[in-house]
Design an enzyme around this catalytic site. Structure first.
Site, mmCIF file in Angstrom:
data_model
loop_
_atom_site.group_PDB
_atom_site.id
_atom_site.type_symbol
_atom_site.label_atom_id
_atom_site.label_comp_id
_atom_site.label_asym_id
_atom_site.label_seq_id
_atom_site.Cartn_x
_atom_site.Cartn_y
_atom_site.Cartn_z
ATOM 1 C CB SER A 10 46.452 -40.054 118.228
ATOM 2 O OG SER A 10 46.517 -38.725 117.771
ATOM 3 C CG HIS A 35 45.848 -41.354 113.951
ATOM 4 N ND1 HIS A 35 44.986 -41.767 112.963
ATOM 5 C CD2 HIS A 35 45.372 -40.155 114.378
ATOM 6 C CE1 HIS A 35 44.020 -40.875 112.806
ATOM 7 N NE2 HIS A 35 44.240 -39.874 113.647
ATOM 8 C CG ASP A 37 45.340 -36.586 114.664
ATOM 9 O OD1 ASP A 37 44.410 -37.008 113.954
ATOM 10 O OD2 ASP A 37 45.647 -37.097 115.755
ATOM 11 C CG MET A 39 44.536 -30.836 113.454
ATOM 12 S SD MET A 39 44.100 -30.566 115.185
ATOM 13 C CE MET A 39 43.919 -32.255 115.731
ATOM 14 C CG HIS A 68 42.732 -37.837 110.857
ATOM 15 N ND1 HIS A 68 42.193 -37.786 112.130
ATOM 16 C CD2 HIS A 68 41.751 -37.398 110.017
ATOM 17 C CE1 HIS A 68 40.947 -37.337 112.066
ATOM 18 N NE2 HIS A 68 40.666 -37.082 110.793
ATOM 19 C CG MET A 70 41.187 -33.472 110.949
ATOM 20 S SD MET A 70 41.440 -33.773 112.711
ATOM 21 C CE MET A 70 43.072 -34.486 112.654
ATOM 22 C CG MET A 141 36.152 -37.805 112.955
ATOM 23 S SD MET A 141 37.865 -38.147 113.431
ATOM 24 C CE MET A 141 38.050 -37.232 114.963
ATOM 25 N N GLY A 146 39.724 -32.017 116.066
ATOM 26 C CA GLY A 146 40.443 -30.786 116.418
ATOM 27 C C GLY A 146 41.290 -30.899 117.669
ATOM 28 C CG PHE A 147 40.892 -29.410 120.489
ATOM 29 C CD1 PHE A 147 41.964 -28.573 120.779
ATOM 30 C CD2 PHE A 147 39.824 -28.901 119.755
ATOM 31 C CE1 PHE A 147 41.970 -27.249 120.352
ATOM 32 C CE2 PHE A 147 39.821 -27.581 119.316
ATOM 33 C CZ PHE A 147 40.892 -26.749 119.615
ATOM 34 N N GLY A 148 42.671 -33.502 121.131
ATOM 35 C CA GLY A 148 42.734 -34.764 121.857
ATOM 36 C C GLY A 148 42.063 -34.596 123.211
ATOM 37 C CG ASP A 179 40.750 -40.163 115.622
ATOM 38 O OD1 ASP A 179 41.142 -40.005 116.791
ATOM 39 O OD2 ASP A 179 41.215 -39.523 114.649
HETATM 40 C C1 DX5 Z 1 41.208 -35.417 117.117
HETATM 41 C C2 DX5 Z 1 42.201 -36.355 116.506
HETATM 42 C C3 DX5 Z 1 42.516 -37.540 117.315
HETATM 43 C C4 DX5 Z 1 43.041 -37.310 118.691
HETATM 44 C C5 DX5 Z 1 42.523 -38.427 119.550
HETATM 45 O O1 DX5 Z 1 40.796 -34.535 116.134
HETATM 46 O O2 DX5 Z 1 41.763 -36.791 115.238
HETATM 47 O O3 DX5 Z 1 43.344 -38.455 116.600
HETATM 48 O O4 DX5 Z 1 44.439 -37.255 118.776
HETATM 49 O O5 DX5 Z 1 42.884 -38.188 120.860
HETATM 50 P P1 DX5 Z 1 42.181 -38.885 122.111
HETATM 51 O O6 DX5 Z 1 42.441 -40.335 122.002
HETATM 52 O O7 DX5 Z 1 42.885 -38.242 123.281
HETATM 53 O O8 DX5 Z 1 40.733 -38.545 122.051
HETATM 54 ZN ZN ZN Z 2 42.901 -38.348 114.216
#
Ligand code: DX5
Ligand code: ZN
Length: 224
Positions: A10, A35, A37, A39, A68, A70, A141, A146-148, A179
């Protein structure tokens, strides 16, 4: 059945000051798919990057790009993604009413891309069922989107198995993606539950040695 395992780093977790180098480093490390993301700060409480960045990523990526979304209005951007050459696009079951979700998935397919439906943690697998006929990918999910860097929600494992059963009921290959919080300590559980595509942010880009981290993650996923 022997499922092919794919690893999707990601890009949210990469160093955006060196995006081009991060992309080559991830390909070199063994990534299968990127991937991306997107948002909008409305569907989720965060803003990441937009479609011009995806175009740039796609223009230098040696591997497929999976978007992806969002965001509240994904349908406005499907053609932009197709024109950029993106291979697959995933939207969430609840970004709008069901008829619009279906229209959007159909639009993705018509534009020549693979379509995916994503489930936030509060929805069960059955929420994806009505879209199965237009989906190539089912995304579970395993954190709130929303956040990594969040903690893996182990109570999602049974949903992964439910999605796998749904996917296997089809007369074609349907991918089950996970994810959020995927790491060496969670990937095998997800694989055992039935996932075949693993989105990995922190545990990939944050690894000291990405190549060995990727190989280890793949080995764990394949060892189910
Ligand atoms: C969160 C994203 C993810 C995120 C995953 O909303 O959809 O793709 O980047 O990050 P990790 O692997 O750090 O949880
Ligand atoms: Zn994602």
């Amino acid at each position: 059945m022997n499922r092919k395992i794919t690893i999707s780093p990601s890009l949210l977790a990469c160093d955006f000051l060196c995006l081009e180098d991060e992309i080559s480093s991830a390909v070199e490390a063994g990534a299968d798919v990127f991937h991306a993301d997107v948002m909008d700060g409305v569907y989720v409480p965060n803003i990441s990057f937009g479609f011009d960045i995806i175009k740039k990523i796609k223009s230098i990526s040696a591997i497929p790009v999976d978007a992806h979304l969002m965001i509240k209005k994904p349908y406005s951007y499907i053609d932009v993604l197709a024109a950029a050459g993106v291979e697959s696009v995933t939207v969430h079951t609840d970004f709008d009413e069901p008829s619009i979700v279906r229209d959007t998935l159909e639009r993705i397919k018509k534009a020549g891309m693979k379509a995916g439906i994503a489930l936030r943690p509060k929805f069960s697998a059955s929420a994806a069922e009505e879209y199965l006929d237009v989906c190539d990918m089912l995304l579970c999910m395993t954190v709130e989107p929303g956040f990594g860097g969040q903690k893996f929600m182990s109570d999602m494992l049974s949903k992964i198995s439910d999605l796998r059963r749904m996917a296997d009921g089809e007369n074609r290959f349907v991918s089950v993606q996970v994810d959020g919080g995927i790491s060496p300590s969670t990937i095998r559980l997800c694989s055992e539950a039935g996932a075949d595509n693993f989105v990995i942010g922190t545990a990939f880009f944050g690894a000291e040695n990405r190549k060995s981290a990727c190989a280890e993650l793949r080995r764990l996923a394949e060892s189910r």
